[in-house]
Design an enzyme around this catalytic site. Structure first.
Site, PDB file in Angstrom:
ATOM      1  N   GLN A 269       0.836  -1.195   0.000  1.00 36.58           N
ATOM      2  CA  GLN A 269       0.000   0.000   0.000  1.00 36.58           C
ATOM      3  C   GLN A 269       0.870   1.244   0.000  1.00 36.58           C
ATOM      4  O   GLN A 269       2.090   1.171   0.159  1.00 36.58           O
ATOM      5  CB  GLN A 269      -0.883  -0.002   1.257  1.00 36.58           C
ATOM      6  CG  GLN A 269      -0.081  -0.024   2.549  1.00 36.58           C
ATOM      7  CD  GLN A 269      -0.881  -0.499   3.735  1.00 36.58           C
ATOM      8  OE1 GLN A 269      -2.098  -0.457   3.761  1.00 36.58           O
ATOM      9  NE2 GLN A 269      -0.190  -0.977   4.780  1.00 36.58           N
ATOM     10  N   HIS A 313      -6.856   3.245  21.148  1.00 42.17           N
ATOM     11  CA  HIS A 313      -6.056   2.088  21.541  1.00 42.17           C
ATOM     12  C   HIS A 313      -6.300   1.691  22.987  1.00 42.17           C
ATOM     13  O   HIS A 313      -6.239   0.502  23.331  1.00 42.17           O
ATOM     14  CB  HIS A 313      -4.580   2.365  21.275  1.00 42.17           C
ATOM     15  CG  HIS A 313      -4.241   2.377  19.813  1.00 42.17           C
ATOM     16  ND1 HIS A 313      -4.083   3.537  19.093  1.00 42.17           N
ATOM     17  CD2 HIS A 313      -4.079   1.348  18.930  1.00 42.17           C
ATOM     18  CE1 HIS A 313      -3.815   3.236  17.827  1.00 42.17           C
ATOM     19  NE2 HIS A 313      -3.808   1.918  17.704  1.00 42.17           N
ATOM     20  N   ASP A 336       1.711  -0.526  13.575  1.00 49.46           N
ATOM     21  CA  ASP A 336       2.217   0.773  14.031  1.00 49.46           C
ATOM     22  C   ASP A 336       2.753   0.716  15.455  1.00 49.46           C
ATOM     23  O   ASP A 336       3.371   1.674  15.931  1.00 49.46           O
ATOM     24  CB  ASP A 336       1.128   1.839  13.927  1.00 49.46           C
ATOM     25  CG  ASP A 336      -0.185   1.407  14.574  1.00 49.46           C
ATOM     26  OD1 ASP A 336      -0.149   0.718  15.618  1.00 49.46           O
ATOM     27  OD2 ASP A 336      -1.251   1.741  14.027  1.00 49.46           O
ATOM     28  N   GLU A 356       1.591  -8.671  11.109  1.00 48.34           N
ATOM     29  CA  GLU A 356       1.347  -7.498  10.273  1.00 48.34           C
ATOM     30  C   GLU A 356       1.678  -7.837   8.828  1.00 48.34           C
ATOM     31  O   GLU A 356       2.715  -8.437   8.534  1.00 48.34           O
ATOM     32  CB  GLU A 356       2.209  -6.322  10.749  1.00 48.34           C
ATOM     33  CG  GLU A 356       2.287  -5.144   9.801  1.00 48.34           C
ATOM     34  CD  GLU A 356       0.934  -4.473   9.536  1.00 48.34           C
ATOM     35  OE1 GLU A 356       0.639  -4.193   8.363  1.00 48.34           O
ATOM     36  OE2 GLU A 356       0.184  -4.254  10.503  1.00 48.34           O
ATOM     37  N   ASP A 390      -0.035 -12.380   6.152  1.00 47.47           N
ATOM     38  CA  ASP A 390      -1.468 -12.123   6.131  1.00 47.47           C
ATOM     39  C   ASP A 390      -2.087 -12.779   7.360  1.00 47.47           C
ATOM     40  O   ASP A 390      -1.824 -13.963   7.649  1.00 47.47           O
ATOM     41  CB  ASP A 390      -2.073 -12.693   4.856  1.00 47.47           C
ATOM     42  CG  ASP A 390      -3.575 -12.556   4.814  1.00 47.47           C
ATOM     43  OD1 ASP A 390      -4.059 -11.488   4.428  1.00 47.47           O
ATOM     44  OD2 ASP A 390      -4.262 -13.531   5.195  1.00 47.47           O
ATOM     45  N   ALA A 391      -2.887 -12.036   8.115  1.00 44.85           N
ATOM     46  CA  ALA A 391      -3.422 -12.546   9.379  1.00 44.85           C
ATOM     47  C   ALA A 391      -4.249 -13.820   9.173  1.00 44.85           C
ATOM     48  O   ALA A 391      -4.159 -14.764   9.971  1.00 44.85           O
ATOM     49  CB  ALA A 391      -4.264 -11.468  10.065  1.00 44.85           C
ATOM     50  N   ASP A 416      -6.684  -5.624  15.470  1.00 47.03           N
ATOM     51  CA  ASP A 416      -6.562  -4.199  15.167  1.00 47.03           C
ATOM     52  C   ASP A 416      -6.396  -4.045  13.667  1.00 47.03           C
ATOM     53  O   ASP A 416      -5.320  -3.719  13.156  1.00 47.03           O
ATOM     54  CB  ASP A 416      -5.365  -3.618  15.920  1.00 47.03           C
ATOM     55  CG  ASP A 416      -5.255  -2.104  15.758  1.00 47.03           C
ATOM     56  OD1 ASP A 416      -6.244  -1.480  15.348  1.00 47.03           O
ATOM     57  OD2 ASP A 416      -4.169  -1.559  16.041  1.00 47.03           O
TER      58      ASP A 416
END
Length: 564
Positions: A269, A313, A336, A356, A390-391, A416
């Site tokens: 991205q 958060h 992040d 992630e 990839d989750a 998240d």
């Protein structure tokens, strides 16, 4: 005495112009091969234009399913229109094909830059998307009848054989173009330069075919006109390549303002960060363009704002840490490091695994001075392990190990992830996804999910809750005010924003789940919170309990309900 051929007799009509044998500078067999080679190149370029429009429209507008449907359906329709219009050019097929390819190279090559300009300076790109899809489709559709005429003029053959050869070259070229776009053009040159280079290849292929192979069929005037048109197209495309980087900077300035200081295109991205260290409004790190609080954008969507990210958060993490042990924690997404920051505030935490997808986000979370200050260098903690994956695939791999080989279960799983309204994320909010996550939960473990805006898109939010319940987990829905209006994870950023609550307040929505109804509140060892209280959490739970929508079907991989 030998009779003259029928076409030479006085008053007898000659053969149609589109069937007159071509006068070629090479043998007919080699000429036919060159025509098929140009068919191959043009097909590859045409598919690159299509994929470029789909990719850019998905990024600029959102909802990849809708945008792909719009682009492909409009282009296929336009190709039919172009094929009908090309019938008028068959009598001058060489000139017509040269003009079509010059136009297609210019329109297709500049389409990405034009769409980005519409988005950056005019705030929308839908009409431009439809317009370019229509124009490119018409020009692509005009290619086949003209090429069919040219290949028959090189060497006559039965229509079925000629069509088979033509479409074989066309389909193989489409395969090469379809593979070149994601694996060569996009990572190597980017969307803008990749489209411009494709246009240049398209122009050269068309010019070589017409101005060299069929040059004896052209008048001097037509030859010079086509030469000038192609030279102009190539000059414009070359200028576009030279100006691509300054153009991107100017467009980014128009979209994000002067505070954009990080802009990288990862393999996943576009990542843009604006502002400074996130120490508060007006705070900065002394670098040019670093004024104001830090904001993190992923593919144009605001994902983190330092002004209020702590509320999000804290609400995401701390209710899940209550109600049982929290020594082993799994974070899905959260590259992040901000959710991890909150988790590590508990002394009982022994290990945190972060899954992630984008390594670029993880790299910035470890190295960017603003983001590391905001996440307090959480990813550098020895208790934290990061996995780039990839989750969904990672959960599936863990489950495939079997009960005997599976790692120890997790006390807390924090999801998240971006909003389910984004097409690419719907599988991460599916029944199958939550079923895999539930397999990794300890007997008294808790799962918490960021579930989208509960007021603006209430059906979407309650579909997430219903999907979590469908895997046998009891749920507690709750919400928290403070979501900025610019925080957009939904399917369409160019549309007017959805209405907020009557008070104008916008909310984040969450779902807490466990095998038995989870206790809701704060853990006894919870650290002091910066902007959240137990009373506010209880109020958010009561508000969502009163507004529950029952009876919504679960979202699955085969039927993603978030796009209904």
């Amino acid at each position: 005495m030998i009779d003259p051929p029928e076409s030479a007799r006085v008053g007898a009509p000659g053969p149609p112009d589109d069937m007159t044998p071509a006068r070629l500078p090479v043998p007919a067999g080699l000429g036919r091969l060159l025509v098929l080679a140009v068919v191959f190149v043009c097909a590859a370029c045409g598919l690159v234009y299509e994929l470029e429009l789909v990719a850019l429209a998905t990024y600029l507008v959102g909802d990849s399913v809708t945008q792909a449907s719009v682009v492909l359906s409009v282009m296929v329709f336009a190709m039919g229109v172009g094929a009908l219009l090309a019938k008028r050019l068959r009598c001058r097929a060489a000139v017509g094909f040269g003009a079509v390819e010059a136009g297609l190279a210019l329109v297709g090559g500049t389409s990405a830059m034009a769409l980005y300009a519409c988005f950056a300076w005019f705030g929308q790109s839908r009409s431009a998307l439809v317009g370019f899809s229509l124009a490119i489709g018409i020009l692509i559709g005009a290619e086949v009848p003209l090429l069919m005429t040219l290949i028959q003029r090189v060497r006559r053959q039965d229509a079925g054989g000629a069509v088979a050869d033509l479409f074989a070259a066309d389909y193989v070229g489409a395969l090469v173009g379809g593979l070149a776009f994601p694996f060569l053009l996009l990572p190597g040159f980017g969307q803008l330069t990749g489209a411009l280079l494709t246009g240049a290849v398209n122009a050269v292929a068309g010019a070589v075919l017409v101005l060299w192979l069929f040059r004896r069929d052209l008048s001097a005037r037509a030859c010079w006109a086509l030469f000038g048109a192609n030279a102009l197209v190539l000059a414009l495309l070359a200028a576009g390549v030279v100006l691509a980087t300054p153009f991107e900077r100017a467009a980014r300035l128009a979209v994000y303002g002067s505070s954009a200081r990080v802009a990288v295109q990862t393999g996943v991205q576009e990542v843009v960060m604006t502002g400074g260290t996130g120490a508060g409004a007006g705070a900065g790190n002394g670098r040019k363009g670093s004024g104001g609080p830090l904001a993190l954008y992923l593919d144009g969507r605001l994902r983190v704002s330092a002004e209020n990210e702590f509320r999000y958060h804290e609400a995401l993490v701390h209710p899940a840490m209550a109600g049982g042990p929290h020594g082993r924690v799994l974070v899905l997404g959260g590259g992040d490091g901000l959710a991890v920051r909150e988790i590590l505030r508990y002394r009982a935490v022994r290990s945190v695994t972060v899954v992630e997808l984008d390594p670029g986000v993880l790299r910035l979370a470890r190295t960017d001075p603003g983001l590391t200050r905001l996440n307090r260098h959480s990813l550098a903690d020895p208790r934290v392990r990061t996995v780039t994956a990839d989750a969904f695939d990672w959960l599936r791999q863990q489950g495939a190990r079997g009960p005997g080989r599976r790692a120890a279960p997790y006390d807390v799983i924090v999801s998240d992830l971006p909003d389910p309204g984004i097409t690419a994320c719907t599988k991460l909010y599916s029944q199958e996804f939550y079923g895999l996550a539930a397999q990794l939960l300890a007997r008294d473990g808790r799962l918490v999910v960021h579930a989208g805006p509960p007021i603006e898109r209430a059906r979407l939010y309650w579909t997430v809750e219903s999907t979590v319940r469908s895997v046998g987990l009891a749920t507690v829905p709750y919400r928290l005010s403070g979501r900025p209006a610019a925080f957009s994870g939904g399917p369409d950023r160019s549309a007017a924003p959805a209405a907020a609550a009557p008070s104008g307040t916008r909310y984040w929505g969450f779902v807490l789940a466990a095998r038995h109804r989870p206790a809701f509140g704060l853990a006894p060892d919870a650290p002091p919170l910066a902007g959240l209280s137990a009373g506010e959490l209880r109020a958010g739970r009561r508000a969502e309990s009163r507004e529950r929508r029952a009876g919504l079907p679960a979202s699955t991989l085969m039927h993603p309900r978030y796009l209904d």
